[in-house]
Structure formats: C-alpha cells, structure tokens
Scaffold this motif. Structure first.
Motif, mmCIF file in Angstrom:
data_model
loop_
_atom_site.group_PDB
_atom_site.id
_atom_site.type_symbol
_atom_site.label_atom_id
_atom_site.label_comp_id
_atom_site.label_asym_id
_atom_site.label_seq_id
_atom_site.Cartn_x
_atom_site.Cartn_y
_atom_site.Cartn_z
ATOM 1 N N GLY A 175 0.686 3.958 -2.695
ATOM 2 C CA GLY A 175 0.130 5.232 -2.265
ATOM 3 C C GLY A 175 1.117 6.381 -2.253
ATOM 4 O O GLY A 175 0.732 7.528 -2.525
ATOM 5 N N GLU A 223 -11.809 -3.740 0.212
ATOM 6 C CA GLU A 223 -10.772 -4.765 0.131
ATOM 7 C C GLU A 223 -11.369 -6.168 0.024
ATOM 8 O O GLU A 223 -10.733 -7.083 -0.543
ATOM 9 N N ARG A 231 -3.007 2.434 9.540
ATOM 10 C CA ARG A 231 -3.484 1.540 8.490
ATOM 11 C C ARG A 231 -2.929 0.133 8.678
ATOM 12 O O ARG A 231 -3.574 -0.846 8.285
ATOM 13 N N GLY A 272 -4.926 3.251 -2.105
ATOM 14 C CA GLY A 272 -5.763 4.396 -2.431
ATOM 15 C C GLY A 272 -6.020 5.292 -1.241
ATOM 16 O O GLY A 272 -6.020 6.522 -1.353
ATOM 17 N N MET A 273 -6.233 4.669 -0.059
ATOM 18 C CA MET A 273 -6.468 5.476 1.147
ATOM 19 C C MET A 273 -5.212 6.219 1.572
ATOM 20 O O MET A 273 -5.258 7.418 1.895
ATOM 21 N N ARG A 310 -9.631 3.158 -3.688
ATOM 22 C CA ARG A 310 -10.252 3.161 -2.367
ATOM 23 C C ARG A 310 -11.766 3.048 -2.411
ATOM 24 O O ARG A 310 -12.392 2.813 -1.380
ATOM 25 N N SER A 311 -12.370 3.227 -3.580
ATOM 26 C CA SER A 311 -13.831 3.112 -3.663
ATOM 27 C C SER A 311 -14.288 1.655 -3.667
ATOM 28 O O SER A 311 -15.440 1.376 -3.328
ATOM 29 N N LYS A 339 -4.365 9.185 -0.804
ATOM 30 C CA LYS A 339 -5.256 10.338 -0.588
ATOM 31 C C LYS A 339 -4.852 11.112 0.662
ATOM 32 O O LYS A 339 -4.759 12.344 0.644
ATOM 33 N N ALA A 372 -6.369 -1.596 -1.974
ATOM 34 C CA ALA A 372 -7.394 -0.793 -1.303
ATOM 35 C C ALA A 372 -6.766 0.244 -0.376
ATOM 36 O O ALA A 372 -7.143 1.427 -0.392
ATOM 37 N N TYR A 373 -5.804 -0.177 0.436
ATOM 38 C CA TYR A 373 -5.165 0.752 1.358
ATOM 39 C C TYR A 373 -4.214 1.705 0.645
ATOM 40 O O TYR A 373 -3.940 2.796 1.141
ATOM 41 N N ALA A 375 0.830 -1.212 0.000
ATOM 42 C CA ALA A 375 0.000 0.000 0.000
ATOM 43 C C ALA A 375 0.862 1.259 0.000
ATOM 44 O O ALA A 375 0.555 2.237 -0.683
#
Length: 297
Positions: A100, A149, A228, A177-178, A145-146, A181, A174-175, A96
């Motif tokens: 990210g 996971e 996270r 994207g978080m 992230r939308s 951001k 998934a993480y 991630a």
C-alpha cells in the motif's frame, strides 16, 4: 431598497431553489424505493427470529456454550493457534504496508503529477510520467480492495495450499488496497502551507516531500495502519474457515463437531487478542500524535 423588498426572494433566486427541492424529493423517493426493494429481495423478516423452531435452536446453542471449555489440555492446545493468529495478522499487515505505501504514494496526485512539486514540469512529461503511474496505481488499489480477503484466501489456498501463508497473502493484498487508498487521501489532505513555504524558500521536491508532507501525515498514517492491524486479527479468524490457519480454523472444527463450549472459549481468546492489540496500538497512537504535535510547534 426597503425592508419589504428584501423580505421576498427575487424570481431568479426562486428559480435557483426549485431544482434543489426537486432533487431532495427525488433522492428521498429513490432512497425509499431502494430500501423497500432491499427489504423484499433480502427477505428481512424479524418475526422468524421468534418462531418456536428458531428459539429452540438458539436455546440449544446457548446451553451448549456453557460451561466454557477451560481444561488445561484444551487451553494448551489453543496456544499455538493464538500465536499463529497474531503472526498472520502481523505479517499480513506488514505485507499490506509494503504493497500500500508505494502504491499510495503513486496514487497521491500532489506527489506524482499536480501541485507545487510539478509546476515547472512540461505538460507532456507531467501527463506521461505523472498521470499514467497515478492512474495505474489507483486502478490497482481499486482491484485489490474490491475483492474481499475471504475470496483472496480461497484463491491463495488453491495456489499455495492450506496453512497460515494464504491467510497472510489474503490480508496483505486486500488490506494493501485499503491502506494505499487511505494513505493517498491522508497525503492529499495535509495543510498545503508548509510545502508552499518550503517551495518558496527554494527547497527541492525531495525536501518538500520529506519535511512538508510526510511529518504532517505520519501520525494519521500510523494510526490507520494500527487500526488495520486490529482488523487483521479479526480477519484471520474468518480466514481460518477456508483453511488459512489460526483460531478461525479451530472455530470451524469445533462448530463442525457441535462443541459449542469450545467455540465460546475460542471467541473469548479472540476477544482478549483484540483487546490486547487495541491497548498496544492505543499506546503507539498516543506517542505518534505527541510526536506530530511536537513537530508542528
């Protein structure tokens, strides 16, 4: 102007206050309608929890949980899933960060296309070489992230098969994207005075970023990354329900066999894992915040 004239608002100010009051009323009505519709559509009825059948099923589940399964054979069998859960969370969080961090840097407007780093760049180059990568990075982070996971895990299980690897990929995407951001928001929210001072002294773009932006953002970046990681421990337990390994897969097997005493033992192990990760991350946060405070002096 007398006190009597100052005590009453003018006609213009009264007209400006009217739309605000209408907006508040309209927002309250919209919220109440949304709440009522949500209660109706989701069929929320707390009385169902106290029906005889529901209480009987709950009592059966609680009776089956105790005493917990603490036999040496079962605990030794759980050693590998515990280690696997930690490994999934560590590798997923690392993936991630690898996803990210670069996307978060591109999604930071003050680094890519606006602010003091780009004041002298021509407008055409600023939009083509700055805003386009910024917009693409923002779009990718939104897509990553939308999708939960759990859904990512289902897709990766189909792609690479059962095991911990699809769990790592699901958490990483998934993480990622978080994290991207939040990284971009942290960088955009730093104090602009140090970068401006470096720019005024003649420092280049790389120097401004390395010495003006990143030292301020580093404690918050590390803190959120560790948070996270804690979430990844819990997520790995959920992903096990789709065959992604770890303690979650053991919970699913025990639930399927109605071995609730094994379930409560596994949940206890998961609690210890989360508490241990929280303790370790708390120590690291304290060190990084102390380092950040030292660099600001």
């Amino acid at each position: 102007m007398t006190d009597s004239t100052r005590s009453f608002p003018s006609a213009g100010s009264a007209a400006r206050f009217v739309p605000r009051s209408y907006f508040g009323v309209a927002f309250a009505l919209l919220f109440l309608l949304t709440l009522g519709g949500s209660l109706r559509v989701t069929q929320v009825d707390p009385r169902l929890l106290f029906e005889r059948e529901a209480l009987a099923n709950l009592a059966k589940f609680v009776r089956g949980m105790f005493p917990p399964e603490l036999s040496p054979s079962f605990l030794s069998l759980m050693a590998r899933p515990v280690v696997e859960t930690v490994q999934i969370s560590v590798m997923g969080t690392l993936l991630a960060v690898l996803i990210g961090l670069p996307l978060g840097l591109l999604a930071t407007g003050s680094l890519t296309w606006s602010g003091i780093l780009h004041e002298r760049r021509p407008a055409a180059g600023r939009w083509l070489l700055g805003f386009v990568p910024y917009a693409v990075a923002r779009a990718l982070l939104s897509v990553f992230r939308s999708i939960p996971e759990f859904v990512w895990a289902l897709m990766f299980v189909r792609a690479v098969g059962l095991g911990p690897f699809p769990g790592v990929l699901a958490i990483g995407v998934a993480y990622g994207g978080m994290l991207g951001k939040v990284y971009s928001e942290i960088l955009e929210g730093v104090n602009p005075q140090p970068p401006e001072a470096l720019h005024a002294s003649g420092a280049g773009k790389l120097g401004i970023a390395l010495y003006g932006l990143f030292p301020q953002a580093l404690p918050n970046v590390i803190s959120y990354t560790l948070y996270r990681w804690e979430c990844a421990i819990r997520a790995s337990a959920i992903l096990g329900f789709v065959g992604a390994g770890g303690l979650g897969q053991q919970v699913e097997l025990s639930m399927r066999m109605f071995q609730f005493n094994e379930v409560v033992t596994i949940l206890g192990l998961l609690f210890l894992l989360v508490a241990g990760v929280d303790f370790v991350s708390g120590k690291i946060r304290a060190r990084t915040h102390a380092f950040g405070a030292g660099t600001r002096r």
